[in-house]
Design an enzyme around this catalytic site. Structure first.
Site, PDB file in Angstrom:
ATOM      1  CG  HIS A  86       8.638  25.525  27.507  1.00  0.00           C
ATOM      2  ND1 HIS A  86       9.208  26.756  27.753  1.00  0.00           N
ATOM      3  CD2 HIS A  86       9.455  24.620  28.104  1.00  0.00           C
ATOM      4  CE1 HIS A  86      10.317  26.601  28.472  1.00  0.00           C
ATOM      5  NE2 HIS A  86      10.484  25.302  28.689  1.00  0.00           N
TER       6      HIS A  86
ATOM      7  CG  ASN B 180      -1.400  19.378  34.863  1.00  0.00           C
ATOM      8  OD1 ASN B 180      -2.051  20.403  34.700  1.00  0.00           O
ATOM      9  ND2 ASN B 180      -1.129  18.555  33.868  1.00  0.00           N
ATOM     10  CG  ASP B 181      -1.148  25.126  37.380  1.00  0.00           C
ATOM     11  OD1 ASP B 181      -0.732  24.810  38.512  1.00  0.00           O
ATOM     12  OD2 ASP B 181      -0.528  25.886  36.616  1.00  0.00           O
TER      13      ASP B 181
ATOM     14  CG  HIS C 133       9.420  28.799  24.213  1.00  0.00           C
ATOM     15  ND1 HIS C 133       8.322  28.418  24.964  1.00  0.00           N
ATOM     16  CD2 HIS C 133       8.935  29.088  22.963  1.00  0.00           C
ATOM     17  CE1 HIS C 133       7.236  28.486  24.205  1.00  0.00           C
ATOM     18  NE2 HIS C 133       7.582  28.873  22.992  1.00  0.00           N
TER      19      HIS C 133
ATOM     20  CE  LYS D  52      -1.130   3.477  11.798  1.00  0.00           C
ATOM     21  NZ  LYS D  52      -1.710   2.765  10.660  1.00  0.00           N
ATOM     22  CG  PHE D  53      -5.436  10.225   9.894  1.00  0.00           C
ATOM     23  CD1 PHE D  53      -5.864  11.242  10.735  1.00  0.00           C
ATOM     24  CD2 PHE D  53      -4.748  10.570   8.728  1.00  0.00           C
ATOM     25  CE1 PHE D  53      -5.622  12.577  10.421  1.00  0.00           C
ATOM     26  CE2 PHE D  53      -4.502  11.896   8.407  1.00  0.00           C
ATOM     27  CZ  PHE D  53      -4.936  12.904   9.257  1.00  0.00           C
TER      28      PHE D  53
ATOM     29  N   GLY E  23      -1.390  16.816  19.894  1.00  0.00           N
ATOM     30  CA  GLY E  23      -2.294  17.414  20.868  1.00  0.00           C
ATOM     31  C   GLY E  23      -1.595  18.161  21.983  1.00  0.00           C
TER      32      GLY E  23
ATOM     33  CE  LYS F  55       5.118  -1.292  -5.196  1.00  0.00           C
ATOM     34  NZ  LYS F  55       5.073  -2.510  -6.070  1.00  0.00           N
TER      35      LYS F  55
ATOM     36  CB  CYS G  42       9.077  30.764  29.579  1.00  0.00           C
ATOM     37  SG  CYS G  42       9.424  30.212  27.891  1.00  0.00           S
TER      38      CYS G  42
ATOM     39  CB  CYS H 217       5.806  30.315  27.053  1.00  0.00           C
ATOM     40  SG  CYS H 217       5.982  28.588  27.549  1.00  0.00           S
TER      41      CYS H 217
ATOM     42  CB  SER I 228      -2.101  22.151  25.666  1.00  0.00           C
ATOM     43  OG  SER I 228      -1.329  21.863  26.825  1.00  0.00           O
TER      44      SER I 228
ATOM     45  CG  HIS J  12       9.677  -1.358  27.508  1.00  0.00           C
ATOM     46  ND1 HIS J  12       9.175  -2.044  28.617  1.00  0.00           N
ATOM     47  CD2 HIS J  12       8.622  -1.239  26.654  1.00  0.00           C
ATOM     48  CE1 HIS J  12       7.907  -2.318  28.436  1.00  0.00           C
ATOM     49  NE2 HIS J  12       7.546  -1.835  27.260  1.00  0.00           N
TER      50      HIS J  12
ATOM     51  CG  HIS K 261       5.485  20.314  28.604  1.00  0.00           C
ATOM     52  ND1 HIS K 261       5.166  20.986  27.427  1.00  0.00           N
ATOM     53  CD2 HIS K 261       4.318  19.765  29.039  1.00  0.00           C
ATOM     54  CE1 HIS K 261       3.867  20.858  27.187  1.00  0.00           C
ATOM     55  NE2 HIS K 261       3.329  20.114  28.138  1.00  0.00           N
TER      56      HIS K 261
ATOM     57  CD  GLN L 174       0.732  16.231  30.792  1.00  0.00           C
ATOM     58  OE1 GLN L 174      -0.118  16.076  31.668  1.00  0.00           O
ATOM     59  NE2 GLN L 174       0.414  16.437  29.519  1.00  0.00           N
TER      60      GLN L 174
ATOM     61  NE  ARG M 286      -3.263   0.235   2.988  1.00  0.00           N
ATOM     62  CZ  ARG M 286      -4.365   0.975   2.860  1.00  0.00           C
ATOM     63  NH1 ARG M 286      -5.298   0.633   1.985  1.00  0.00           N
ATOM     64  NH2 ARG M 286      -4.556   2.041   3.607  1.00  0.00           N
TER      65      ARG M 286
ATOM     66  CG  ASN N  29       1.152  13.813  24.413  1.00  0.00           C
ATOM     67  OD1 ASN N  29       1.375  12.652  24.065  1.00  0.00           O
ATOM     68  ND2 ASN N  29       0.191  14.126  25.269  1.00  0.00           N
TER      69      ASN N  29
END
Length: 396
Positions: free
Chosen positions: A176, A80-81, A124, A359-360, A171, A33, A58, A55, A173, A344, A178, A180, A31, A165
């Site tokens: 900067h 996390n706020d 940043h 890719k979706f 996604g 191709k 920062c 930011c 947000s 790992h 970082h 989690q 696929r 991420n």
């Protein structure tokens, strides 16, 4: 009936089994191709100032909740706020009189936790791919300290997930750089399956000669896998899935990879159940390997290569029941998982053909099973052939 032809995994559709998640992946190399007239992503933000006064992450800036971020100099952690979980203990839902046949359809339970943000650098504009190995080592040390401290301070926690991420297409947000850490009162479904798979493998397989064993003397799924991939690579096999080999860690595209350039970083010398078990030399090598992987990803399409990265390890750090003011059962349960877990790191990047085509996971993959086009062997070769020097430095 058409006559069967010899199987060629580089051109024939086939399935591959993931022994960690217990899921199959459909591989359709032919696929690659097909023409693409679908969605095209905007180029990932690749040029940022070293400091952005707007930011939230920062140093010295005010965050959305009104709290001011410290003027930090290295890797910085704060709660996390806008956490997905809160620490408050709540009672379980009251029992229903509808009967098991109905109640089983509406199961729910309280979920507690604490969530943290990990700013990799005060800069940043500095992603992991552009950080020095020494700076990445600082991130690894912070991960380790957070994993140990949170486990010790909150003995009711059962799992800590460290992740990043990278990029707006994942996604993220805030641009900067970082990550989690979500600490939870339960072990989430996917890690639970991966832990159980490692335990089941240890009790169902025989040791392989000259391959390191778990501390309990049983075979390790991931140590055996790393040894097999390393042997294939060292033999000069052109279908090697290995990207990079360090002193203690190896980076490869897993045989069962779902994402186009999915990468796993894992130890191959000994059983390392968690970040807390790393020696100083191993922590340095892990940082170096993470840097080598992230630079190659950026270099592949000469862009800031988006991905989700996560650390898999023993659910929490439990030195012993005696060292923690908790009942023995909780500590013994954590120790049991640590006896089988192998540290790992997974990178799940969505980019497929270029810096703007990803890719979706849709259609067949949502309703049936995961499918990929480019083979893991082809993806590994492309990453392996990339320069270890970041493309921005080459252009300077």
């Amino acid at each position: 009936m058409a006559e069967s032809v010899p199987f060629d995994p580089s051109s024939h559709s086939h399935r591959r089994f993931n022994p960690l998640t217990q899921e199959w992946v459909l591989c359709s190399p032919h696929r690659t191709k097909r023409p693409w007239q679908g969605a095209v992503e905007p180029p990932q933000l690749d040029s940022r100032p070293a400091y952005d006064e707007k930011c939230y992450l920062c140093p010295g800036n005010e965050r959305a909740g009104g709290i001011r971020t410290e003027k930090y100099e290295g890797t910085f952690v704060f709660e996390n706020d806008f956490a997905a979980l809160v620490e408050t203990s709540v009672l379980p839902p009251p029992p229903s009189a509808l009967g098991d046949a109905v109640n089983s359809l509406y199961q729910q339970e309280p979920a507690r936790g604490k969530c943290y943000v990990i700013c990799f650098s005060p800069r940043h504009d500095l992603t992991v791919a552009e950080m020095s190995d020494a700076e990445i080592e600082g991130v690894v040390k912070v991960w380790t300290k957070l994993y140990v401290d949170v486990s010790t301070e909150y003995p009711w926690l059962k799992y800590i997930q460290i992740f990043e991420n990278k990029g707006s297409m994942m996604g993220c947000s805030n641009p900067h750089p970082h990550g989690q850490a979500w600490s939870l009162s339960y072990i989430p479904s996917r890690p639970a399956t991966i832990l159980q798979s490692q335990r089941d493998y240890a009790h169902s397989q025989n040791p392989i000669p000259n391959v390191p064993l778990l501390a309990n003397g049983k075979p390790s799924l991931l140590l055996n896998y790393a040894a097999s991939e390393l042997a294939k690579h060292q033999s000069g096999d052109e279908d090697s899935r290995v990207i990079f080999v360090g002193k203690h860690f190896i980076a490869l595209v897993p045989f069962w990879a779902s994402w186009p350039f999915e990468t796993m970083v894992l130890p191959f010398q000994r059983h390392i159940p968690s970040l807390a078990a790393l020696t100083e030399e191993e922590a340095i090598d892990l940082a170096s390997t993470l840097g080598a992987v992230s630079r190659r990803m950026d270099n592949l399409f000469e862009c800031s290569f988006g991905y989700s990265m996560g650390v898999y390890q023993a659910p929490v750090h439990r030195p012993s029941a005696a060292e923690l003011d908790v009942n023995a059962t909780a500590a013994e349960e954590a120790d049991d998982w640590a006896a089988y877990a192998q540290l790992h790191v997974g990178f799940y990047p969505p980019l497929l053909r270029s810096s703007t085509v990803k890719k979706f996971l849709v259609g067949f993959e949502l309703f049936a099973e995961t499918q990929r086009d480019i083979t893991p062997e082809q993806a590994a070769k492309r990453l392996r052939d990339c320069d270890d020097v970041h493309y921005k430095q080459r252009k300077e």
